[in-house]
Design a protein around this motif. Structure first.
Motif, PDB file in Angstrom:
ATOM      1  N   UNK A 175     -34.358  11.793  44.939  1.00  0.00           N
ATOM      2  CA  UNK A 175     -34.820  10.342  44.325  1.00  0.00           C
ATOM      3  C   UNK A 175     -33.758  10.031  43.235  1.00  0.00           C
ATOM      4  N   UNK A 176     -33.319  10.939  42.566  1.00  0.00           N
ATOM      5  CA  UNK A 176     -32.591  10.353  41.366  1.00  0.00           C
ATOM      6  C   UNK A 176     -31.060  10.097  41.867  1.00  0.00           C
ATOM      7  N   UNK A 177     -30.761  10.729  43.051  1.00  0.00           N
ATOM      8  CA  UNK A 177     -29.372  10.259  43.639  1.00  0.00           C
ATOM      9  C   UNK A 177     -29.585   8.754  44.205  1.00  0.00           C
ATOM     10  N   UNK A 178     -30.636   8.721  44.806  1.00  0.00           N
ATOM     11  CA  UNK A 178     -30.852   7.294  45.442  1.00  0.00           C
ATOM     12  C   UNK A 178     -31.101   6.241  44.529  1.00  0.00           C
ATOM     13  N   UNK A 179     -31.620   6.287  43.326  1.00  0.00           N
ATOM     14  CA  UNK A 179     -31.474   5.312  42.420  1.00  0.00           C
ATOM     15  C   UNK A 179     -30.272   5.253  41.512  1.00  0.00           C
ATOM     16  N   UNK A 180     -29.411   6.112  41.705  1.00  0.00           N
ATOM     17  CA  UNK A 180     -28.386   5.934  41.339  1.00  0.00           C
ATOM     18  C   UNK A 180     -27.034   5.379  42.164  1.00  0.00           C
ATOM     19  N   UNK A 181     -27.426   5.681  43.470  1.00  0.00           N
ATOM     20  CA  UNK A 181     -26.329   5.218  44.260  1.00  0.00           C
ATOM     21  C   UNK A 181     -25.548   4.010  44.348  1.00  0.00           C
ATOM     22  N   UNK A 182     -26.401   3.114  44.317  1.00  0.00           N
ATOM     23  CA  UNK A 182     -25.772   1.592  44.266  1.00  0.00           C
ATOM     24  C   UNK A 182     -25.079   1.424  43.250  1.00  0.00           C
ATOM     25  N   UNK A 183     -25.369   1.939  41.816  1.00  0.00           N
ATOM     26  CA  UNK A 183     -24.464   1.759  40.647  1.00  0.00           C
ATOM     27  C   UNK A 183     -23.424   2.481  40.478  1.00  0.00           C
ATOM     28  N   UNK A 184     -23.614   3.903  40.924  1.00  0.00           N
ATOM     29  CA  UNK A 184     -22.303   4.897  40.503  1.00  0.00           C
ATOM     30  C   UNK A 184     -21.474   4.857  41.778  1.00  0.00           C
ATOM     31  N   UNK A 185     -21.885   4.475  42.937  1.00  0.00           N
ATOM     32  CA  UNK A 185     -20.873   4.383  44.094  1.00  0.00           C
ATOM     33  C   UNK A 185     -21.370   5.604  45.216  1.00  0.00           C
ATOM     34  N   UNK A 186     -21.344   5.011  46.404  1.00  0.00           N
ATOM     35  CA  UNK A 186     -21.885   5.717  47.464  1.00  0.00           C
ATOM     36  C   UNK A 186     -20.870   6.974  47.755  1.00  0.00           C
ATOM     37  N   UNK A 187     -19.508   6.773  47.621  1.00  0.00           N
ATOM     38  CA  UNK A 187     -18.670   7.693  48.149  1.00  0.00           C
ATOM     39  C   UNK A 187     -18.613   8.984  47.357  1.00  0.00           C
ATOM     40  N   UNK A 188     -19.073   8.851  45.953  1.00  0.00           N
ATOM     41  CA  UNK A 188     -19.135  10.093  45.133  1.00  0.00           C
ATOM     42  C   UNK A 188     -20.262  11.025  45.669  1.00  0.00           C
ATOM     43  N   UNK A 189     -21.359  10.320  46.145  1.00  0.00           N
ATOM     44  CA  UNK A 189     -22.579  11.187  46.768  1.00  0.00           C
ATOM     45  C   UNK A 189     -22.303  11.746  48.188  1.00  0.00           C
ATOM     46  N   UNK A 190     -21.557  11.012  48.995  1.00  0.00           N
ATOM     47  CA  UNK A 190     -21.282  11.274  50.356  1.00  0.00           C
ATOM     48  C   UNK A 190     -20.292  12.608  50.187  1.00  0.00           C
ATOM     49  N   UNK A 191     -19.386  12.567  49.091  1.00  0.00           N
ATOM     50  CA  UNK A 191     -18.589  13.907  48.957  1.00  0.00           C
ATOM     51  C   UNK A 191     -19.144  14.986  48.603  1.00  0.00           C
ATOM     52  N   UNK A 192     -20.064  14.605  47.604  1.00  0.00           N
ATOM     53  CA  UNK A 192     -21.144  15.742  46.782  1.00  0.00           C
ATOM     54  C   UNK A 192     -21.666  16.440  47.895  1.00  0.00           C
ATOM     55  N   UNK A 193     -22.602  15.642  49.101  1.00  0.00           N
ATOM     56  CA  UNK A 193     -23.202  16.101  50.041  1.00  0.00           C
ATOM     57  C   UNK A 193     -22.382  17.134  50.905  1.00  0.00           C
ATOM     58  N   UNK A 194     -21.040  16.742  51.131  1.00  0.00           N
ATOM     59  CA  UNK A 194     -20.390  17.541  51.911  1.00  0.00           C
ATOM     60  C   UNK A 194     -20.178  18.706  51.225  1.00  0.00           C
ATOM     61  N   UNK A 195     -19.994  18.705  49.936  1.00  0.00           N
ATOM     62  CA  UNK A 195     -19.304  20.005  49.149  1.00  0.00           C
ATOM     63  C   UNK A 195     -20.580  20.895  49.295  1.00  0.00           C
ATOM     64  N   UNK A 196     -22.001  20.325  49.110  1.00  0.00           N
ATOM     65  CA  UNK A 196     -22.878  21.112  49.085  1.00  0.00           C
ATOM     66  C   UNK A 196     -23.348  22.173  50.229  1.00  0.00           C
ATOM     67  N   UNK A 197     -22.640  21.703  51.504  1.00  0.00           N
ATOM     68  CA  UNK A 197     -22.716  22.495  52.546  1.00  0.00           C
ATOM     69  C   UNK A 197     -21.989  23.719  52.445  1.00  0.00           C
ATOM     70  N   UNK A 198     -21.076  23.709  51.650  1.00  0.00           N
ATOM     71  CA  UNK A 198     -20.240  25.042  51.368  1.00  0.00           C
ATOM     72  C   UNK A 198     -20.950  26.336  50.881  1.00  0.00           C
TER      73      UNK A 198
END
Length: 356
Positions: free
Chosen positions: A285-308
């Motif tokens: 929820x926090x990420x979704x409400x911040x995504x449009x303001x902070x940039x989607x690419x940051x959350x895309x990269x973070x998502x892939x990093x969390x897989x590790x």
């Protein structure tokens, strides 16, 4: 973006088509994970082995792949609604094979029907993007994902209750019956959708013969469309198919590996899956409400990093470590999926969204 803006004002997202699709997804995602919790074990119960599970997954993936070209092409040429409604009914019909399957071969038939009917996937995602205000797409996708994730929460516990109360075979058939009822309910609900593609002389519903005749053209359009969009869209597409292809390859074996190799019981596995859904809700929820303001690419990269850490912890996990592993995996999966969809929506014009 504030949470209240999702429901009120000119930029509200929870209305019209998006509200109907979200409700239908809630119905889907409440029921589908009930049998999915132990699906691979059910296939083994019906006579498959570990190798055949991979064959079943491969056949299903090929069926999905072959229908994506015409699915996107038809969505952009003939409209989204008719494809979504008719194919949702097809998925519901395919689910009946799981209920009455006497052997694993019937599972393959049911999967083939459902995966061929997934031809509506590009149309559905195009309609979702069409229906969301551009400035709130990130919040809209994330809200839908969080709500859908929360309704998943009871599913593994229901699955465990069914297989424990009945024998494993009957419990799984009851689980698939619940899923089938949900699919038919969602299909009926989707009759209320409104077409989002402007009407033209070509938007009339095509016949099966015309669909087959247009298949080569659909493949050509699906390949040539990349020349009409920014390079960023193609690079994003490559990253997603490589990483998600690897992840999907593993998912069919998660429950098999956890129970056969790590010694996790069926009850513990149900708790792990439920914990995954519950624990990622607030961060998402926090990420979704911040995504449009902070940039989607940051959350895309973070998502892939969390897989590790998620996958590394899973390799030799005990029960407690498995909870942490699936928190990382679940949150990473949700963040990268939402970010990808929103980025594609921003990069692609309305008339090409189905094809892309």
């Amino acid at each position: 973006m504030r949470l209240g803006a999702l429901f009120r004002g000119e930029s509200a997202v929870l209305r019209g088509n998006f509200l109907i699709i979200t409700i239908s997804w809630i119905i889907f995602f409440f029921a589908q994970p009930i049998p999915d919790t132990y699906a691979s074990l059910y296939y083994i119960h019906l006579g498959a082995d570990v190798f055949l599970i991979s064959i079943i997954g491969f056949v299903g993936s090929i069926a999905i792949a072959l229908v994506q070209f015409p699915g996107g092409y038809l969505a952009d040429k003939h409209g989204r609604r008719w494809l979504i409604v008719s194919m949702t009914f097809g998925i519901a019909i395919g689910s009946l094979f799981f209920i009455f399957a006497p052997s694993w071969q019937f599972i393959v038939i049911g999967l083939l029907i459902q995966n061929v009917c997934s031809i509506y996937g590009p149309a559905l995602m195009a309609m979702v993007i069409d229906s969301l205000p551009p400035q709130n797409r990130g919040a809209g996708f994330s809200f839908q994902s969080v709500v859908s994730t929360l309704v998943l929460l009871p599913a593994p516990l229901i699955a465990q209750y069914l297989v424990a109360t009945f024998n494993f075979d009957l419990g799984m058939r009851v689980a698939y019956t619940i899923a089938s009822i949900a699919y038919f309910s969602a299909a009926i609900l989707r009759f209320k959708l409104t077409e989002t593609l402007p009407a033209t002389a070509e938007t009339a519903k095509p016949t099966l013969i015309s669909v087959l005749r247009e298949y080569p053209k659909a493949v050509k359009e699906g390949l040539s469309v990349w020349r009409k969009v920014p390079d960023s869209a193609f690079k994003l597409f490559l990253a997603v198919i490589i990483i998600n292809g690897l992840v999907v390859s593993c998912q069919a074996y998660f429950v098999v590996y956890a129970t056969y190799e790590l010694g996790i019981s069926e009850m513990q596995w149900a708790i792990v899956v439920a914990f995954r859904y519950l624990s990622i809700a607030i961060p998402a929820i926090i990420a979704g409400l911040s995504m449009d303001a902070l940039g989607k690419k940051r959350f895309l990269v973070l998502g892939y990093l969390l897989y590790v850490p998620g996958m590394l912890l899973f390799i030799n996990a005990d029960f407690n470590m498995l909870l942490l592993a699936f928190f990382f995996f679940g949150l990473g999966n949700l963040l990268q999926l939402n970010s990808y969809q929103v980025l594609m929506g921003d990069l692609i014009p309305r008339g090409m969204r189905g094809t892309l």
